[in-house]
Design an enzyme around this catalytic site. Structure first.
Site, mmCIF file in Angstrom:
data_model
loop_
_atom_site.group_PDB
_atom_site.id
_atom_site.type_symbol
_atom_site.label_atom_id
_atom_site.label_comp_id
_atom_site.label_asym_id
_atom_site.label_seq_id
_atom_site.Cartn_x
_atom_site.Cartn_y
_atom_site.Cartn_z
ATOM 1 N N ARG A 231 34.623 35.420 40.856
ATOM 2 C CA ARG A 231 35.302 34.864 39.692
ATOM 3 C C ARG A 231 34.900 35.680 38.471
ATOM 4 O O ARG A 231 33.750 36.098 38.342
ATOM 5 C CB ARG A 231 34.944 33.386 39.477
ATOM 6 C CG ARG A 231 35.654 32.427 40.424
ATOM 7 C CD ARG A 231 37.158 32.397 40.181
ATOM 8 N NE ARG A 231 37.861 31.421 41.012
ATOM 9 C CZ ARG A 231 38.415 31.703 42.176
ATOM 10 N NH1 ARG A 231 38.319 32.932 42.664
ATOM 11 N NH2 ARG A 231 39.063 30.773 42.845
ATOM 12 N N GLU A 260 42.504 35.917 32.485
ATOM 13 C CA GLU A 260 43.562 36.485 33.313
ATOM 14 C C GLU A 260 44.919 35.960 32.863
ATOM 15 O O GLU A 260 45.036 34.762 32.552
ATOM 16 C CB GLU A 260 43.321 36.138 34.790
ATOM 17 C CG GLU A 260 42.039 36.760 35.330
ATOM 18 C CD GLU A 260 41.775 36.436 36.795
ATOM 19 O OE1 GLU A 260 42.588 35.705 37.407
ATOM 20 O OE2 GLU A 260 40.764 36.917 37.329
ATOM 21 N N HIS A 279 43.757 40.210 40.697
ATOM 22 C CA HIS A 279 43.371 38.984 41.392
ATOM 23 C C HIS A 279 44.228 38.767 42.650
ATOM 24 O O HIS A 279 44.768 37.680 42.886
ATOM 25 C CB HIS A 279 43.479 37.767 40.466
ATOM 26 C CG HIS A 279 42.593 36.633 40.900
ATOM 27 N ND1 HIS A 279 42.015 35.754 40.011
ATOM 28 C CD2 HIS A 279 42.184 36.227 42.127
ATOM 29 C CE1 HIS A 279 41.308 34.850 40.663
ATOM 30 N NE2 HIS A 279 41.388 35.122 41.976
#
Length: 320
Positions: A231, A260, A279
């Protein structure tokens, strides 16, 4: 008497829906893919398969029928854990679904950085032939895997095929396959100076927030690569940028970020010693089938017998 209701909010192939209906033969199965379609069912579904950030939390909290949420992600930090814990709702994660695709991404980043592939891809755009800066190899190097769960173990397995020395960091020091040495999280700073690659596969919790900052990057070798697929908030991003620009570490492969999408003004975009992926390390053609067949339906057989769920049951105290 109303039928018990199961709400599914992710697209599923008809074959998977049939397996779910077969298991929950006398239940009402709702397959709703938009907010307009699912919102009326949040108030009375007993099981929800797939958590959406756009769920109306008030409806969830008011739903006295809700007993179990199966998430579509390994991490559960985006869920309102405090509120759900008060209602004793089971949460099961998608942990384990990602071990193949994420371990592949880890080694794609690791090898790309080591063999300078990211530079060659940029050079290809300008038809530049330059092989002067290539000298490293991954074989026989030391890899530190920070978080030895399913993803970490699969990464360790691949690392052994490269003859790498594998160091694992996790809460338990119980011996495990493919890991040569195990340390606990409070020994992190002892591990970092001996690693050629530092790979973060941790979930985000109160304990892991900003676990990596200036002090940790200063502990690493100047020749080390840092890879984060856990993360983004585990890393203090400005400290990482400083470490990359000052030469404290050699490079980084990053799939996750504090914010993000990564903001266009971030210096990370322009650093030549960084590989960025959006991601996507866990994305795979088999994602849905693994969540349903390897986690949800196996747990469902126990749920329907009023037994403890054996797979991926989230511990509210730990946050994962």
């Amino acid at each position: 008497m109303n039928s018990r209701k199961l709400l599914i909010t992710h697209p599923l192939h008809s074959s998977l829906l049939e397996k779910i209906q077969s298991t929950f033969s006398d239940w009402k199965i709702i397959h709703a893919l938009t907010k307009d379609d699912w919102k009326e069912h949040l108030i009375d579904s007993e099981i929800i398969v797939g958590w959406k950030s756009s769920f109306d939390l008030e409806s969830i909290i008011q739903n006295d029928q809700l007993k179990w949420i199966q998430t579509w992600s390994a991490g559960v930090n985006s869920l309102p854990l405090d509120q759900l814990s008060k209602k004793n709702i089971y949460i099961t994660s998608a942990n384990g679904v990602h071990s193949y695709p994420i371990s592949e991404t880890i080694f794609a980043l690791l090898l790309g950085l080591t063999r300078n592939i990211h530079t060659y891809v940029r050079n290809q755009q300008t038809k530049k032939w330059d092989g002067t800066d290539i000298k490293l190899e991954a074989h026989k190097k030391t890899i530190g895997i920070i978080g030895v769960g399913a993803i970490g173990l699969e990464t360790a397995k691949i690392a052994k095929a490269f003859g790498m020395h594998v160091i694992g960091v996790r809460n338990s020091r119980k011996a495990t396959d493919y890991v040569d040495e195990l340390y606990t999280s409070d020994q992190l700073n002892e591990v970092l100076p001996i690693c050629d690659y530092v790979v973060v596969t941790l979930p985000l919790t109160d304990d892991t927030y900003h676990l990596f900052q200036k002090e940790q990057f200063q502990q690493m070798k100047k020749s080390a690569f840092f890879i984060n697929i856990g993360r983004g908030e585990i890393v203090k991003e400005n400290d990482l940028i400083d470490a990359l620009t000052s030469g404290e570490i050699l490079g980084a492969g990053l799939d996750v970020f504090e914010t993000e999408p990564l903001h266009q003004s971030s210096p990370l975009w322009d650093l030549e010693n960084v590989i960025i992926t959006p991601h996507t390390s866990g994305s795979t053609e088999h994602y849905s089938s693994r969540v349903i067949e390897e986690i949800f339906l196996l747990n469902a057989n126990h749920y329907l017998k009023e037994e403890t769920l054996p797979l991926n049951l989230v511990d509210y105290q730990k946050g994962y």
